[in-house]
Design an enzyme around this catalytic site. Structure first.
Site, PDB file in Angstrom:
ATOM      1  N   SER A  89      13.891   2.990  -0.248  1.00 59.38           N
ATOM      2  CA  SER A  89      13.444   2.573  -1.575  1.00 59.38           C
ATOM      3  C   SER A  89      13.131   1.090  -1.588  1.00 59.38           C
ATOM      4  O   SER A  89      13.579   0.337  -0.729  1.00 59.38           O
ATOM      5  CB  SER A  89      14.533   2.878  -2.600  1.00 59.38           C
ATOM      6  OG  SER A  89      14.259   2.222  -3.821  1.00 59.38           O
ATOM      7  N   HIS A  90      12.369   0.669  -2.601  1.00 64.19           N
ATOM      8  CA  HIS A  90      12.099  -0.760  -2.784  1.00 64.19           C
ATOM      9  C   HIS A  90      13.333  -1.510  -3.276  1.00 64.19           C
ATOM     10  O   HIS A  90      13.382  -2.729  -3.222  1.00 64.19           O
ATOM     11  CB  HIS A  90      10.988  -0.955  -3.821  1.00 64.19           C
ATOM     12  CG  HIS A  90       9.627  -0.773  -3.252  1.00 64.19           C
ATOM     13  ND1 HIS A  90       9.187   0.423  -2.754  1.00 64.19           N
ATOM     14  CD2 HIS A  90       8.604  -1.649  -3.087  1.00 64.19           C
ATOM     15  CE1 HIS A  90       7.955   0.272  -2.314  1.00 64.19           C
ATOM     16  NE2 HIS A  90       7.581  -0.970  -2.492  1.00 64.19           N
ATOM     17  N   SER A  91      14.297  -0.761  -3.803  1.00 67.68           N
ATOM     18  CA  SER A  91      15.443  -1.395  -4.438  1.00 67.68           C
ATOM     19  C   SER A  91      16.737  -0.919  -3.801  1.00 67.68           C
ATOM     20  O   SER A  91      16.958   0.287  -3.657  1.00 67.68           O
ATOM     21  CB  SER A  91      15.425  -1.054  -5.934  1.00 67.68           C
ATOM     22  OG  SER A  91      16.732  -0.986  -6.450  1.00 67.68           O
ATOM     23  N   GLY A  97      11.472  -4.639  -2.129  1.00 61.55           N
ATOM     24  CA  GLY A  97      10.545  -4.418  -1.017  1.00 61.55           C
ATOM     25  C   GLY A  97      11.197  -3.495  -0.011  1.00 61.55           C
ATOM     26  O   GLY A  97      12.272  -2.950  -0.269  1.00 61.55           O
ATOM     27  N   ASP A  99      10.388   6.165  -1.971  1.00 63.70           N
ATOM     28  CA  ASP A  99       9.918   6.063  -3.348  1.00 63.70           C
ATOM     29  C   ASP A  99       8.427   5.776  -3.461  1.00 63.70           C
ATOM     30  O   ASP A  99       7.664   6.665  -3.810  1.00 63.70           O
ATOM     31  CB  ASP A  99      10.790   5.122  -4.204  1.00 63.70           C
ATOM     32  CG  ASP A  99      10.885   3.688  -3.705  1.00 63.70           C
ATOM     33  OD1 ASP A  99      10.254   3.362  -2.701  1.00 63.70           O
ATOM     34  OD2 ASP A  99      11.606   2.890  -4.333  1.00 63.70           O
TER      35      ASP A  99
END
Lengths: 205, 239
Positions: B10-12, B44, B68
């Site tokens: 995921s980006h988070s 990112g 994601d």
């Protein structure tokens, strides 16, 4: 006289300087239609490239390109990391056994880079992405010398990046904006044009 | 027994950790590793973190990765390209991870865990994802799921005597049991049907205590599957 590993290192240092210089511009372009991190990510990535090039002395053009690829993949953070990383990696493979790059090798490397970006991002010309700068650059990359060839490629990339302004984005974060993405230049196309311009300027020295 | 592991890209960091938390609750013995955010804690994706997570999730049975957005997919693709026995699936992150975790908990192999994630999109009202091939990595889409076998299925009617019917925990129990059998199990409630291996599809049937479901099965272990379902229901799913 071809382009040596050392020449490539010089070109990449110039590219890193250009990215640093245009960091704010790229952030602003990306803030309008993306998530605003392109300038920051590219600057971090190319600063890491400088560090990697200081710490290592790759002795072939392919080794230089590969070091840039792995550094960008690890350090950029946004989509530009895998995209530019794949581009440099494919370019490296394309010129694997060359000690120096002749103009024909540069064309081959650029073509492979474009192929890598298209495969990774699945964007087509007109989607408002870096492909819109790199695709015309590859088609324009002709000439008897590296200087001519890269100057033509850089000019075509700049025209291509400018031409992304009216487009509606169909890939990446900007595509969520739909019609509202029109009227702004694509930051990825802009950074592609900046990199090619930096390479062309080094070749012209 | 070594189970298929999962990696949530995921980006988070917070989002990845949250998805892992939800999946772990339903599949306590499956290694589910979060790979979210950049190395400096920003938004990112970090290739090195994904590669390290792949390593941690691998215990010999392979790893399924879910992602994601945008660059998470690209980074996961690159990690899969350099890792044997890793599979990237294009499925909704939360539903897909939960479904894959339940399948892995039941001992499903790499293919079946990947399909469980994809079948999460077949829940009524769920999104449809496209199939794609990128950079040499096959991203399996829902279209690639094999059709049911043609033989006429055996069918039983099973009363649900427990209070909550086929809700989360009982559904997970059924899905886990069915995953272990070589049978294609379909559960029908009213006009809706669900794959017996899909916890989310079973839950989406909305069958409550006091309802009856029709269970049919094909395949070499069809009879065992029907018997297992009846046994579980008769025990009120250990409620």
């Amino acid at each position: 006289m071809g382009c040596t590993a050392n020449d490539l290192v010089t070109a990449l240092k110039a590219a890193a300087a250009t990215i640093e210089e245009h960091r704010v511009e790229l952030i602003q372009l990306d803030r309008v239609i993306g998530d605003g991190d392109h300038g920051e990510n590219m600057d971090r990535g190319f600063k890491a490239v400088l560090t990697a090039l200081d710490a290592n002395t790759p002795d072939t053009p392919a080794a230089v390109l590969k070091l840039v690829a792995t550094t960008l993949i690890s350090k950029v953070g946004g989509a530009a990391g895998p995209l530019y990383g794949t581009a440099f990696l494919r370019a490296s493979t394309a010129v694997k056994d060359r000690a120096e790059l002749e103009p024909a090798d540069l064309t081959e490397a650029l073509t492979a880079a474009l192929g890598g970006i298209v495969a990774r991002g699945k964007a087509e010309p007109g989607d408002k992405t870096m492909v819109d700068a790199l695709d015309p650059a590859v088609r324009a990359a002709k000439g008897d010398t590296a200087t001519e060839l890269l100057a033509a490629a850089a000019a075509a990339a700049e025209t291509g990046a400018d031409a992304t302004v009216p487009l509606v984005a169909r890939k990446g974060r900007a595509s969520y904006l739909g019609e509202r993405s029109a009227g702004h230049m694509d930051p990825g196309a802009r950074s592609t044009a900046l990199l090619l311009r930096a390479f062309a300027e080094v070749a012209a020295r | 027994m070594s189970r298929v592991g999962l990696v949530v890209v995921s980006h988070s960091a917070g989002l990845a950790a949250g998805v892992v938390e939800v999946a772990a609750q339903m599949a306590p013995d499956v290694i589910v590793v979060p790979a979210g955010g950049t190395a400096d804690g920003g938004i990112g994706t970090d290739f090195d973190a994904v590669a390290a997570a792949l390593d941690r999730a691998e215990s010999g049975a392979g790893v399924v990765l879910l992602y994601d957005l945008g660059s998470a997919r690209m980074v996961a693709e690159m990690a899969v390209e350099v890792t044997e026995g890793a599979r990237l699936v294009d499925a909704p992150l939360v539903e897909g991870t939960v479904a894959a975790a339940v399948a892995a908990q039941g001992g499903a192999d790499l293919d079946d865990v990947a399909h469980a994630a994809l079948e999460a999109v077949e829940v009524p009202g769920g999104p449809v994802v496209a199939e794609g091939v990128a950079g040499g990595v096959d991203i399996i889409g829902s279209q690639s799921i094999a059709a049911a076998q043609p033989t006429a299925p055996a069918e039983v009617v099973v009363p649900l005597t427990n209070e909550i019917g086929l809700h989360a925990r009982p559904a997970a129990m059924v899905a886990r049991a069915m995953t272990q059998l070589d049978a294609r199990v379909t559960v029908r409630y009213g006009d809706a049907t669900a794959d017996g291996r899909s916890v989310l599809a079973l839950m989406a049937l909305g069958a409550r205590g006091g309802d009856e479901v029709h269970v049919s099965a094909t395949g070499p272990q069809a009879d065992e599957a029907l018997q297992t379902f009846q046994d579980l229901a008769a025990r009120d799913f250990d409620e």
